[in-house]
Design an enzyme around this catalytic site. Structure first.
Site, short mmCIF file in Angstrom:
data_model
loop_
_atom_site.label_atom_id
_atom_site.label_comp_id
_atom_site.label_asym_id
_atom_site.label_seq_id
_atom_site.Cartn_x
_atom_site.Cartn_y
_atom_site.Cartn_z
N HIS A 91 0.85 -1.19 0.00
CA HIS A 91 0.00 0.00 0.00
C HIS A 91 0.89 1.25 0.00
O HIS A 91 1.96 1.25 0.62
CB HIS A 91 -0.92 0.00 1.23
CG HIS A 91 -1.97 1.07 1.14
ND1 HIS A 91 -1.71 2.38 1.47
CD2 HIS A 91 -3.24 1.04 0.70
CE1 HIS A 91 -2.80 3.10 1.26
NE2 HIS A 91 -3.75 2.31 0.79
N GLU A 161 -3.84 2.19 -7.47
CA GLU A 161 -4.21 3.29 -6.58
C GLU A 161 -3.26 4.47 -6.82
O GLU A 161 -2.19 4.55 -6.18
CB GLU A 161 -4.06 2.86 -5.12
CG GLU A 161 -4.97 1.73 -4.71
CD GLU A 161 -5.28 1.82 -3.23
OE1 GLU A 161 -6.46 2.00 -2.91
OE2 GLU A 161 -4.37 1.75 -2.40
P1 PGA Z 1 -9.37 6.37 0.06
O1 PGA Z 1 -8.18 5.29 0.31
O2 PGA Z 1 -10.55 5.60 -0.43
O3 PGA Z 1 -9.57 6.99 1.39
O4 PGA Z 1 -8.85 7.32 -0.99
C1 PGA Z 1 -7.97 4.24 -0.58
C2 PGA Z 1 -6.74 3.48 -0.16
O5 PGA Z 1 -5.76 4.11 0.29
O6 PGA Z 1 -6.73 2.25 -0.23
#
Ligand code: PGA
Length: 247
Positions: A91, A161
């Protein structure tokens, strides 16, 4: 559709954790969406122990340690025993805390060795006109996958992401058209890295400011298989609205 709820460190009270699980179970029963919860590690065992459930569980991170003298670490086998069947790996918030490509690759191995399906997160910090971010994404995917035995390389979920879109609001998320381009690009990278057509089986999720307001448009246009949701997954009403909007 697969929705992974990344609770991060938002949920600090057991009661709130239980209420979210109850809501997730009801949503999983009432829709065709598969829901996987990634609670803070101390809540994992408590939530996953509640009988057989239609909701899955993920660790938010795992240790690279296998077992032994590693104070403070949670190993893949411990998290598996506590009820996880997935593990979020790489992540951006872990990478920002110093996790390197090598560590991510080791964690991919540790997860798979214990039967945890890795949810590999990749994403660029920012976009540039020359498209350098595409090479960056390719490198993040390649370094994590090539460390795995060939046969295991398609046993994962991939979460795209973009870091610039995380933790904001729907207006700051990626545009559906840009997401569909990115999914095509990631599919191409997977096809290059994996033998035969096995890359086509890897589910691709999008994460970064997914909210009830934009989930449907993002899901409709882009060829993604689901979402990794952060802040919108920790309020029961918001999460319900989000899941229902794509189910
Ligand atoms: P968010 O986070 O939906 O708050 O943007 C997503 C993530 O970091 O997995």
């Amino acid at each position: 559709m697969l929705i992974v709820s990344n609770w991060k460190a938002y949920i600090e009270a057991p009661d709130k954790a239980r209420a979210l699980l109850t809501r997730a179970k009801a949503l999983a029963r009432g829709t065709r969406t598969k829901i996987v919860l990634a609670p803070p590690a101390p809540f994992l065992g408590m939530l996953a122990a509640t009988k057989r459930s239609n909701v899955g569980f993920a660790a938010q991170d795992i240790s690279i340690a296998i077992s032994g003298a590693h104070t403070g670490e949670s190993t893949a086998s411990t998290l598996r025993a506590a009820g996880a069947s997935y593990a979020i790996i790489g992540h951006s918030e872990r990478r920002a805390a110093g996790e390197t490509l090598e560590l991510v690759a080791q964690k991919m191995n540790r997860a798979q060795a214990q039967g945890l399906t890795p949810i590999l997160c990749v994403g660029e910090q920012e976009r540039d006109e020359e498209g350098k971010y595409l090479a960056f994404i390719r490198e993040e995917i390649a370094s994590a996958l090539l460390a795995l035995p060939v046969k295991e390389r398609s046993g994962l979920v991939l979460a795209y992401e973009p870091v610039w879109a995380i933790g904001k609001s729907a207006a700051h998320a990626i545009a559906p058209l840009d997401l569909s381009e990115m999914v095509l690009y990631i599919r191409k990278v997977l096809a290059e890295l994996l033998p035969g057509k096995s890359g086509a089986r890897i589910p691709i999720l999008y994460g970064g400011s997914v909210e009830p307001e934009n989930a449907r448009a993002l899901a409709a246009a882009s060829g993604i298989d689901g979402f990794l949701v952060g802040h919108a997954s920790v309020d029961p009403a918001t999460f319900s609205a989000l899941v229902k909007s794509v189910s």
